[in-house]
Motif scaffolding. Structure first.
Motif, PDB file in Angstrom:
ATOM      1  N   ARG A  12       1.056  -1.155  -0.072  1.00  0.00           N
ATOM      2  CA  ARG A  12       0.034   0.034  -0.346  1.00  0.00           C
ATOM      3  C   ARG A  12       1.116   0.931  -0.216  1.00  0.00           C
ATOM      4  NH1 ARG A  12      -2.047  -3.600   3.472  1.00  0.00           N
ATOM      5  NH2 ARG A  12      -4.983  -4.298   2.492  1.00  0.00           N
ATOM      6  N   SER A  31      -2.103   7.223   0.818  1.00  0.00           N
ATOM      7  CA  SER A  31      -3.944   6.934   1.883  1.00  0.00           C
ATOM      8  C   SER A  31      -4.738   6.703   0.168  1.00  0.00           C
ATOM      9  CB  SER A  31      -4.537   8.789   1.921  1.00  0.00           C
ATOM     10  OG  SER A  31      -4.090   9.597   0.904  1.00  0.00           O
ATOM     11  N   ALA A  32      -6.081   5.913   0.285  1.00  0.00           N
ATOM     12  CA  ALA A  32      -7.119   6.328  -0.189  1.00  0.00           C
ATOM     13  C   ALA A  32      -7.465   7.246  -0.841  1.00  0.00           C
ATOM     14  CB  ALA A  32      -8.288   5.193   0.963  1.00  0.00           C
ATOM     15  N   LYS A  73      -9.988   3.215  -1.747  1.00  0.00           N
ATOM     16  CA  LYS A  73      -9.741   2.345  -2.428  1.00  0.00           C
ATOM     17  C   LYS A  73      -7.695   2.497  -1.973  1.00  0.00           C
ATOM     18  CE  LYS A  73     -12.836  -0.247  -5.059  1.00  0.00           C
ATOM     19  NZ  LYS A  73     -12.569  -0.442  -6.495  1.00  0.00           N
ATOM     20  N   PRO A  74      -7.220   2.516  -1.924  1.00  0.00           N
ATOM     21  CA  PRO A  74      -5.641   2.972  -1.022  1.00  0.00           C
ATOM     22  C   PRO A  74      -5.264   2.154  -2.809  1.00  0.00           C
ATOM     23  CG  PRO A  74      -5.947   0.428  -0.551  1.00  0.00           C
ATOM     24  CD  PRO A  74      -7.591   0.848  -0.839  1.00  0.00           C
ATOM     25  N   VAL A 125      -1.489   1.519  -4.473  1.00  0.00           N
ATOM     26  CA  VAL A 125      -0.798   0.450  -4.483  1.00  0.00           C
ATOM     27  C   VAL A 125       0.440   0.457  -4.800  1.00  0.00           C
ATOM     28  CG1 VAL A 125      -2.438  -1.023  -3.389  1.00  0.00           C
ATOM     29  CG2 VAL A 125      -1.669  -1.948  -6.098  1.00  0.00           C
ATOM     30  N   VAL A 173      -6.310  -3.102  -8.189  1.00  0.00           N
ATOM     31  CA  VAL A 173      -7.205  -2.845  -7.220  1.00  0.00           C
ATOM     32  C   VAL A 173      -8.170  -2.536  -7.807  1.00  0.00           C
ATOM     33  CG1 VAL A 173      -7.405  -0.810  -5.371  1.00  0.00           C
ATOM     34  CG2 VAL A 173      -5.457  -1.846  -6.477  1.00  0.00           C
ATOM     35  N   ASP A 195      -3.977  -9.714   1.224  1.00  0.00           N
ATOM     36  CA  ASP A 195      -2.547  -9.687   2.200  1.00  0.00           C
ATOM     37  C   ASP A 195      -2.012 -11.289   2.208  1.00  0.00           C
ATOM     38  OD1 ASP A 195      -2.763  -7.141   3.365  1.00  0.00           O
ATOM     39  OD2 ASP A 195      -4.376  -7.081   3.494  1.00  0.00           O
TER      40      ASP A 195
END
Length: 244
Positions: A59, A62-63, A68-69, A71, A172, A179
């Motif tokens: 990540r 911030s989102a 949606k964050p 990446v 995403v 994870d």
């Protein structure tokens, strides 16, 4: 101006202020990445990097408005924080050196107060910069061929970084990352975990609708996903290097 990992302090180059500045290219830069256990990797590098390094996602930031964050992909270089298993003295032992490392000691950065303008900057904490020895950056008030080549490399790096960002956004949006953690036991019995990274969600990937698979194909992501999957087998190679 923030300083990315590996850099001491970035300053924008100025043809008047730095008219006598030179770079001693004989000084190995790998010492600057000896304590980095991962570096950013552009999508265009996956084909070379997947042969040696695990490629994971983390990540980054911030989102956004859609919650949606962001990446970003990384090449994993070590299993412990502050440890790079591909450095031996002043030598890089891997066959492929990520572009993030090769661009050092230069970088493109946004100046304070600017949202769009990028400037060529240099790490003025790097002792290889001096006024007497090495490649000149300016001559008669104009950038030298050496600096122009460095600038072209940086511009290409930024273009590929943006392309990579868009690719990651699509992964995403399709919710294809999850994870992950990697567990290993060394020959001496020591156990450790590597966590905090994202990898392909195999179940969701296998269940993708045909139109989504076609979308991935048309965006060139099928090959990248396979390189990512293949690269994860390099985790065990890192364990062997760490044990050695």
């Amino acid at each position: 101006m923030s300083n990315p990992p590996m850099y001491g302090e970035l300053l924008p180059l100025d043809r008047e202020v730095h008219k006598n500045l030179k770079l001693d290219t004989e000084q190995a830069v790998v010492s600057r990445v000896a304590d980095q256990n991962s570096v950013f990797l552009a999508a265009v590098e996956f084909a070379d990097a997947c042969k040696e390094y695990p490629i994971v996602f983390v990540r980054a930031g911030s989102a956004g408005e859609d919650n949606k964050p962001a990446v970003a992909p990384l090449a994993v270089l070590g299993l412990r924080a502050g440890s790079n298993l591909f450095i031996d003295g002043d030598k890089w032992t891997g066959s492929y050196v990520p572009a993030y490392v090769r661009r050092y000691p230069f970088a493109m950065a946004r100046l304070d107060g600017s949202e769009t303008s990028l400037a060529v900057c240099y790490d003025h904490k790097w002792p290889a910069f001096n006024d007497t020895t090495g490649e000149a950056l300016f001559k008669d008030g104009e950038p030298t061929e050496f600096l122009l080549n460095a600038k072209a490399f940086l511009e290409n790096f930024e273009q590929e970084a943006e392309r990579t960002r868009l690719i990651c956004n699509l992964l995403v949006d399709m919710d294809l990352l999850q994870d992950m953690r990697f567990e290993a036991t060394l020959p001496n019995g020591e156990k450790f975990d590597v966590e905090g990274f994202l990898a392909l969600d195999e179940k969701k990937y296998a269940e993708l609708a045909d139109d989504k698979v076609l979308q991935l194909h048309r965006n060139g992501l099928i090959g990248l996903i396979e390189m990512h999957r293949l690269s994860l087998t390099n985790m065990n190679r890192l364990v062997s290097k760490y044990a050695a």
